[in-house]
Design a protein around this motif. Structure first.
Motif, PDB file in Angstrom:
ATOM      1  N   SER A  15       0.845  -1.183   0.000  1.00  0.00           N
ATOM      2  CA  SER A  15       0.000   0.000   0.000  1.00  0.00           C
ATOM      3  C   SER A  15       0.878   1.229   0.000  1.00  0.00           C
ATOM      4  CB  SER A  15      -0.911   0.009   1.236  1.00  0.00           C
ATOM      5  OG  SER A  15      -1.768  -1.111   1.225  1.00  0.00           O
ATOM      6  N   GLY A  78       0.371  -3.962 -11.170  1.00  0.00           N
ATOM      7  CA  GLY A  78      -1.025  -3.564 -11.285  1.00  0.00           C
ATOM      8  C   GLY A  78      -1.378  -2.654 -10.117  1.00  0.00           C
ATOM      9  N   SER A  79      -2.304  -1.733 -10.302  1.00  0.00           N
ATOM     10  CA  SER A  79      -2.602  -0.787  -9.225  1.00  0.00           C
ATOM     11  C   SER A  79      -4.101  -0.461  -9.173  1.00  0.00           C
ATOM     12  CB  SER A  79      -1.791   0.493  -9.421  1.00  0.00           C
ATOM     13  OG  SER A  79      -2.217   1.169 -10.594  1.00  0.00           O
ATOM     14  N   ARG A  80      -4.511  -0.049  -7.961  1.00  0.00           N
ATOM     15  CA  ARG A  80      -5.890   0.418  -7.769  1.00  0.00           C
ATOM     16  C   ARG A  80      -5.852   1.570  -6.773  1.00  0.00           C
ATOM     17  NH1 ARG A  80     -10.027  -0.597  -4.190  1.00  0.00           N
ATOM     18  NH2 ARG A  80      -8.872  -2.260  -3.114  1.00  0.00           N
ATOM     19  N   VAL A  81      -6.534   2.641  -7.114  1.00  0.00           N
ATOM     20  CA  VAL A  81      -6.583   3.823  -6.242  1.00  0.00           C
ATOM     21  C   VAL A  81      -7.513   3.537  -5.063  1.00  0.00           C
ATOM     22  CG1 VAL A  81      -7.188   6.270  -6.076  1.00  0.00           C
ATOM     23  CG2 VAL A  81      -6.120   5.366  -8.170  1.00  0.00           C
ATOM     24  N   THR A  82      -7.044   3.894  -3.875  1.00  0.00           N
ATOM     25  CA  THR A  82      -7.843   3.724  -2.647  1.00  0.00           C
ATOM     26  C   THR A  82      -8.079   5.085  -2.007  1.00  0.00           C
ATOM     27  OG1 THR A  82      -5.905   3.458  -1.234  1.00  0.00           O
ATOM     28  CG2 THR A  82      -6.766   1.470  -2.308  1.00  0.00           C
ATOM     29  N   ASP A  83      -8.866   5.064  -0.951  1.00  0.00           N
ATOM     30  CA  ASP A  83      -9.141   6.317  -0.242  1.00  0.00           C
ATOM     31  C   ASP A  83      -7.874   6.894   0.358  1.00  0.00           C
ATOM     32  OD1 ASP A  83     -11.787   6.068  -0.903  1.00  0.00           O
ATOM     33  OD2 ASP A  83     -12.352   5.099   1.016  1.00  0.00           O
ATOM     34  N   GLU A  86      -2.861   4.247  -2.806  1.00  0.00           N
ATOM     35  CA  GLU A  86      -2.847   3.324  -3.936  1.00  0.00           C
ATOM     36  C   GLU A  86      -2.464   1.931  -3.447  1.00  0.00           C
ATOM     37  OE1 GLU A  86      -1.015   3.256  -8.520  1.00  0.00           O
ATOM     38  OE2 GLU A  86      -0.095   4.521  -6.975  1.00  0.00           O
ATOM     39  N   LEU A  87      -3.109   0.911  -4.000  1.00  0.00           N
ATOM     40  CA  LEU A  87      -2.789  -0.479  -3.716  1.00  0.00           C
ATOM     41  C   LEU A  87      -2.102  -1.064  -4.934  1.00  0.00           C
ATOM     42  CD1 LEU A  87      -3.011  -3.002  -1.873  1.00  0.00           C
ATOM     43  CD2 LEU A  87      -5.192  -3.501  -3.020  1.00  0.00           C
ATOM     44  N   LEU A  88      -0.893  -1.642  -4.749  1.00  0.00           N
ATOM     45  CA  LEU A  88      -0.122  -2.218  -5.856  1.00  0.00           C
ATOM     46  C   LEU A  88      -0.041  -3.724  -5.723  1.00  0.00           C
ATOM     47  CD1 LEU A  88       2.940   0.208  -6.170  1.00  0.00           C
ATOM     48  CD2 LEU A  88       0.697   0.363  -7.258  1.00  0.00           C
TER      49      LEU A  88
END
Length: 439
Positions: A15, A78-83, A86-88
């Motif tokens: 994270s 790979g990634s995802r935006v969080t509050d 970012e989560l990788l």
């Protein structure tokens, strides 16, 4: 079923906060980086990335993750935006990177092979178009320099003394003995020799190692020029920069050398055929065909007086019939040598056929032509070592003279008139000269 924990997956998870600093990571990420979670926390993720990896240096969707031990691992990110940021997810791409690297190598090899094949085709065309050996070896020098990016290339061909002569290109070796040693050793091996570095040079030959140091060379490639076990010479490529040779370097050198050797063989065969077509087999003198060609060439001269002497041997038939054709051939060869020794080097001496010879020479006046004819008569009249007593040989000589500016200049007429004059000398008893006035 229990929930899947972060440490259960084979991928690295981490994270990041809003500024890209690590706030959490699973055990896989710790293992890949060699850092503990405490050491990772607060560290920018970008500080753990090294260079982008991919075919030809292009980015293909994965980066390299650095480990504290100095190693690195190709990963797909790979990634995802969080509050919170970012989560990788990082997936190990080692196998993919190896496959891509192998693909790069394969493509590079294929491209190199295509280029070298085209080079061989182009050189084959160039070699076949060469009309002289000098032109051919010059082409070989340029081709080898291009094929290997060599700073200097030299070709050494066998000379008449049994050694090697520098025939084309440039040779950086300062000592002739160093050159002779290298060329002779490779010639004895009859195979391509590729040497990288002076250490390998010392292993091949201390003389070569020293020669490389003296000339500030880093590498040498030497190939014998041979075809069907016939060695014509060698070519040497000299490299002033560090150079290693791949598995195709020797086969390419062998192919180029073989092409050059085949072309040399063809050129020499052509020369032999051309010489045979223009020269008599028994005496080695120019034949009737060459005589006619030479007489036409005299026509290009400006106001030149040309004497044509037609020579027939008196007593030759008795030698041939009584002593055999072998003795007759020896006699013809000796007559040819005497004729050449009697006239100037630039004069033409030809065997017309049988026991008939023709001499063509430029003269300042009629008296000079008569003097040449009489010297020839006296030379042939001298005894021949291969003939026993009772077989005297002399010459009946007919002489025809004409000026090259004569509009009626005709080689056939000149020979025909000299031939008629020769028969007059023969009918008068032989061993004499009969001449015709200037036409």
């Amino acid at each position: 079923m229990r929930p899947i924990a972060a440490d259960d997956v084979p991928s690295a998870l981490l994270s990041l906060d809003g500024e890209g600093r690590i706030t959490d990571a699973n055990a896989v990420f710790e293992e890949w980086t060699g850092l503990s979670l405490a050491e990772l926390t607060g560290r920018p993720f970008t500080s753990l990335r090294t260079r982008i990896a991919g075919i030809g240096g292009r980015s293909d969707g994965f980066v390299r993750l650095a480990n504290v031990d100095g190693s690195s691992r190709p990963v797909i990110v790979g990634s995802r935006v969080t509050d919170d940021g970012e989560l990788l997810v990082l997936v190990d791409a080692t196998e993919r990177a190896e496959r891509e690297l192998e693909l790069v190598r394969s493509q590079t090899l294929q491209e190199r092979t295509r280029n070298r094949l085209q080079l061989i085709i182009d050189s084959s065309i160039a070699f076949s178009a060469a009309t002289t050996e000098q032109e051919l070896v010059d082409i070989l020098v340029g081709t080898v320099a291009k094929a290997y990016q060599a700073e200097q290339v030299a070709v050494f061909l066998h000379d008449d003394t049994g050694g090697f002569a520098h025939s084309s290109g440039s040779n950086p070796l300062r000592d002739p003995q160093q050159t002779a040693s290298l060329v002779s050793q490779v010639s004895a091996l009859r195979s391509v020799v590729a040497i990288s570095g002076t250490t390998e040079g010392d292993e091949f030959s201390p003389v070569l190692g020293q020669a490389m140091r003296d000339a500030a060379m880093d590498a040498v490639l030497v190939s014998p020029i041979q075809h069907d076990d016939v060695l014509f010479g060698v070519f040497v490529a000299f490299f002033l920069h560090p150079r290693t040779f791949d598995s195709e370097a020797a086969p390419l050198a062998d192919a180029l050398s073989n092409q050059a050797a085949q072309a040399i063989t063809t050129l020499r065969l052509q020369r032999q055929l051309e010489h045979a077509a223009m020269h008599d087999e028994t005496t080695g003198l120019p034949n009737r065909r060459r005589l006619e060609t030479q007489l036409l060439e005299y026509q290009r001269s400006v106001s030149t007086l040309v004497a044509t002497l037609f020579i027939d041997l008196d007593g030759f038939k008795r030698v041939n019939d009584g002593l055999g054709h072998h003795t007759g051939d020896l006699l013809l060869r000796e007559v040819g040598r005497r004729l050449q020794a009697t006239v100037r080097q630039e004069d033409l001496v030809a065997r017309y056929g049988g026991d008939e010879f023709v001499v063509v020479c430029e003269v300042p006046e009629l008296a000079a032509a008569a003097d040449v004819a009489d010297r020839i008569r006296q030379a042939i009249e001298k005894p021949f070592d291969d003939l026993p007593e009772g077989f005297p040989i002399s010459a009946s000589i007919g002489m025809s003279i004409a000026r090259t500016e004569d509009p009626d200049w005709n080689p056939d007429r000149l020979v025909r008139e000299a031939d008629h004059a020769m028969y007059s000398a023969k009918n008068a008893g032989g061993n004499r000269v009969v001449g015709l006035p200037v036409a």
